[in-house]
Design a protein around this motif. Structure first.
Motif, mmCIF file in Angstrom:
data_model
loop_
_atom_site.group_PDB
_atom_site.id
_atom_site.type_symbol
_atom_site.label_atom_id
_atom_site.label_comp_id
_atom_site.label_asym_id
_atom_site.label_seq_id
_atom_site.Cartn_x
_atom_site.Cartn_y
_atom_site.Cartn_z
ATOM 1 N N GLN A 276 58.336 40.810 -132.398
ATOM 2 C CA GLN A 276 59.219 40.206 -131.304
ATOM 3 C C GLN A 276 60.622 41.278 -131.394
ATOM 4 O O GLN A 276 61.076 41.521 -130.399
ATOM 5 C CB GLN A 276 59.533 38.714 -131.574
ATOM 6 C CG GLN A 276 60.223 38.190 -130.332
ATOM 7 C CD GLN A 276 59.566 38.217 -129.022
ATOM 8 O OE1 GLN A 276 58.526 38.056 -128.744
ATOM 9 N NE2 GLN A 276 60.425 38.948 -127.953
ATOM 10 N N LYS A 277 60.976 41.503 -132.280
ATOM 11 C CA LYS A 277 62.268 42.174 -132.934
ATOM 12 C C LYS A 277 61.961 43.481 -132.357
ATOM 13 O O LYS A 277 63.011 44.015 -131.529
ATOM 14 C CB LYS A 277 62.226 42.546 -134.390
ATOM 15 C CG LYS A 277 63.389 43.443 -134.746
ATOM 16 C CD LYS A 277 63.746 43.467 -136.342
ATOM 17 C CE LYS A 277 64.692 44.554 -136.347
ATOM 18 N NZ LYS A 277 65.027 44.883 -137.904
ATOM 19 N N TYR A 278 60.903 44.105 -132.447
ATOM 20 C CA TYR A 278 60.487 45.614 -131.862
ATOM 21 C C TYR A 278 60.425 45.470 -130.431
ATOM 22 O O TYR A 278 60.716 46.506 -129.629
ATOM 23 C CB TYR A 278 59.700 46.375 -132.672
ATOM 24 C CG TYR A 278 60.409 46.806 -134.156
ATOM 25 C CD1 TYR A 278 61.359 47.615 -134.208
ATOM 26 C CD2 TYR A 278 59.891 45.920 -135.238
ATOM 27 C CE1 TYR A 278 62.001 48.073 -135.475
ATOM 28 C CE2 TYR A 278 60.435 46.507 -136.299
ATOM 29 C CZ TYR A 278 61.368 47.327 -136.554
ATOM 30 O OH TYR A 278 62.323 47.345 -137.593
ATOM 31 N N LEU A 279 59.869 44.510 -129.981
ATOM 32 C CA LEU A 279 59.496 44.201 -128.486
ATOM 33 C C LEU A 279 60.891 44.100 -127.789
ATOM 34 O O LEU A 279 61.255 44.988 -126.954
ATOM 35 C CB LEU A 279 58.696 42.840 -128.138
ATOM 36 C CG LEU A 279 58.377 42.811 -126.893
ATOM 37 C CD1 LEU A 279 57.636 43.747 -126.174
ATOM 38 C CD2 LEU A 279 57.767 41.397 -126.678
ATOM 39 N N ASP A 280 61.684 43.435 -128.202
ATOM 40 C CA ASP A 280 62.901 43.317 -127.747
ATOM 41 C C ASP A 280 63.739 44.590 -127.555
ATOM 42 O O ASP A 280 64.536 45.051 -126.579
ATOM 43 C CB ASP A 280 64.028 42.315 -128.481
ATOM 44 C CG ASP A 280 63.448 40.966 -128.419
ATOM 45 O OD1 ASP A 280 62.586 40.592 -127.441
ATOM 46 O OD2 ASP A 280 63.718 40.150 -129.285
ATOM 47 N N ILE A 281 63.814 45.503 -128.668
ATOM 48 C CA ILE A 281 64.409 46.687 -128.738
ATOM 49 C C ILE A 281 63.675 47.535 -127.817
ATOM 50 O O ILE A 281 64.428 48.438 -126.978
ATOM 51 C CB ILE A 281 64.339 47.495 -130.220
ATOM 52 C CG1 ILE A 281 65.019 46.493 -131.160
ATOM 53 C CG2 ILE A 281 64.670 48.712 -130.295
ATOM 54 C CD1 ILE A 281 65.029 46.939 -132.804
#
Length: 463
Positions: A335-340
């Protein structure tokens, strides 16, 4: 011995070109991989002024003029202004500074900040060389060798290059050493050549040896020769030169020797070079001939390189953390890298990737990721595919499906005179799956209001 290895025949090979990206990605590296490989500023030649008959007052003026010129040359807290830099170098040159003459010569040779003139470039280099400025001696030798701004003269080129070599200029030592080594029937020449090359290998710094490698690889002041580029890069790497390690990775990639390329990229990555972290992660992610994919190592290196990664690298991290081996799976990290990724991607890119993952076009189907990307595009203002989004929202394959909201939107889409058969069929199929209570609830709100409510209460999520 080192000189025996160096004395390979010249193979005019292809340039060791940058692979994959080298887009403005080199700006994303946390170490500079392209050396300042010019005859006037090579290796150890950041060169101070030689002793000259200049008054103390003029020396002070020269130092201030050069310092100010380099502020404009490099854009040090001011916009780059090469014309201003050229003017300041010209003032310093008029006061007798050979360093300023050489800097100005370079600007004339390249036609930056001044009107291009090989003849003026040559004359300035000659004036500086005659003041015993070592970088200018080497430049003058190259001018005579190339016939730049002056008639070619092998004799004069050899004279000035050898003089520069005797005074420690690295590229000049290579050229001169190689010239002597070519005289296979002259033992004295051979000995001199070996001395010049071997002392460079022994005493040269990693950056100096890498500069030589880069010059061979790119044909800058030295003939293009990939074998010699690799030889000198290995010498620099042996002394810990991280840029040379990365460059070796590029050269072996260019030769399609992927295991060797990976080995050198990983060595540079282990020393913290951002570009190498990216390349290592990509090779472990994708694999290549002789290199098996390794998702665990791919995650390791791509995560380190994430701050300067491309969008496709970030998206691959999302997939690896979401659906990779159990040992690397992490919903939070995915989720962290999806948000980025969503913050960086355009709406067109988000829609395209949403289609790919939802339909399994060139990738394994991933409804949760496809749905999240579709939602992200809508939230970033692209309402061109609202009906397609509603069709996805109607599918139980997506963990965030919402049949009531989907019905409200699709109902409006199906009534549009331009509605496609696919939309109409999707609406009918959804209606047949819903309870009477759900249908009644959906009919109490129009499509736009239903969409806005959904957008306000949901974020693109794969959790």
């Amino acid at each position: 011995m080192a000189h025996l290895k160096f004395r390979t025949s010249i193979l005019v090979g292809g340039l060791c070109s940058a692979l994959f990206f080298m887009t403005a990605h080199a700006q994303q590296q946390n170490a500079e991989t392209v050396p300042a490989v010019s005859a006037e500023s090579s290796a150890s030649e950041s060169a101070s002024e030689p002793a000259a008959a200049v008054s103390a007052e003029d020396k002070d003026k020269i130092a201030k003029l050069i310092q100010e010129a380099e502020v404009y040359l490099y854009g040090d807290h001011v916009p780059v202004d090469l014309a201003k830099a050229a003017d300041l170098y010209s003032q310093a040159a008029a006061l007798g500074s050979p360093k300023a003459m050489m800097r100005l010569s370079t600007l004339y040779r390249r036609g930056t900040g001044v009107e291009q003139s090989s003849e003026k470039a040559f004359e300035l280099a000659k004036a500086a060389a005659e003041k015993d400025y070592v970088p200018a001696m080497a430049a003058l030798g190259f001018f005579y060798s190339d016939g730049t701004g002056v008639e070619k003269s092998a004799e004069k080129a050899d004279y000035w290059l050898e003089k520069a070599a005797e005074n420690g200029h690295k590229l000049a030592r290579v050229v001169t050493g190689e010239k002597y080594l070519a005289k296979t029937d002259d033992p004295q020449a051979q000995a001199k050549g070996r001395f010049l090359i071997d002392t460079l290998l022994e005493n040269g710094s990693p950056s100096e040896l890498y500069t030589i490698s880069y010059s061979y690889g790119h044909g800058y002041r030295l003939p293009k020769d990939e074998d010699k580029a690799i030889f000198w890069a290995k010498a620099a790497a042996k002394k810990g030169g991280v840029n040379a390690m990365f460059y070796l990775g590029e050269c072996y990639w260019n030769r399609q020797d992927y295991p060797q390329a990976l080995s050198w990229f990983e060595k540079a990555a282990e020393k913290g070079l951002g570009a190498a972290e990216l390349q290592t992660g990509r090779l472990y992610r994708d694999g290549a001939q002789g290199v098996e994919p390794d998702p665990v190592k791919a995650v390791q290196w791509l995560t380190k390189a994430a701050p300067y990664a491309r969008n496709d690298d970030l998206l691959s991290l999302v997939k690896l953390y979401q659906t990779g081996p159990q040992s690397v799976r992490s919903r939070d990290q995915a989720q962290k890298y999806l948000d980025i990724y969503i913050k960086k991607a355009s709406t067109a890119e988000l829609q395209n990737e949403a289609d790919r993952f939802w339909n399994g076009t060139g990738v394994r189907k991933n409804f949760n990721l496809g749905g999240a990307l579709s939602l992200a595009a809508i939230q970033k203002g692209d309402r061109s595919q609202v009906c397609e989004f509603a069709m996805r929202l109607s599918q139980p394959n997506w963990i965030h499906f919402d049949p009531v909201t989907a019905y409200s939107i699709l109902n409006q889409c199906a009534l549009d005179k331009n509605a496609t058969d696919e939309v109409k069929q999707a609406f009918t199929a959804l209606e047949n799956r819903m309870s009477a209570e759900q249908i009644q609830k959906a009919q109490e709100i129009d499509g736009e209001e239903a969409l806005n409510n959904y957008l306000n209460s949901n974020q693109p999520s794969i959790k």
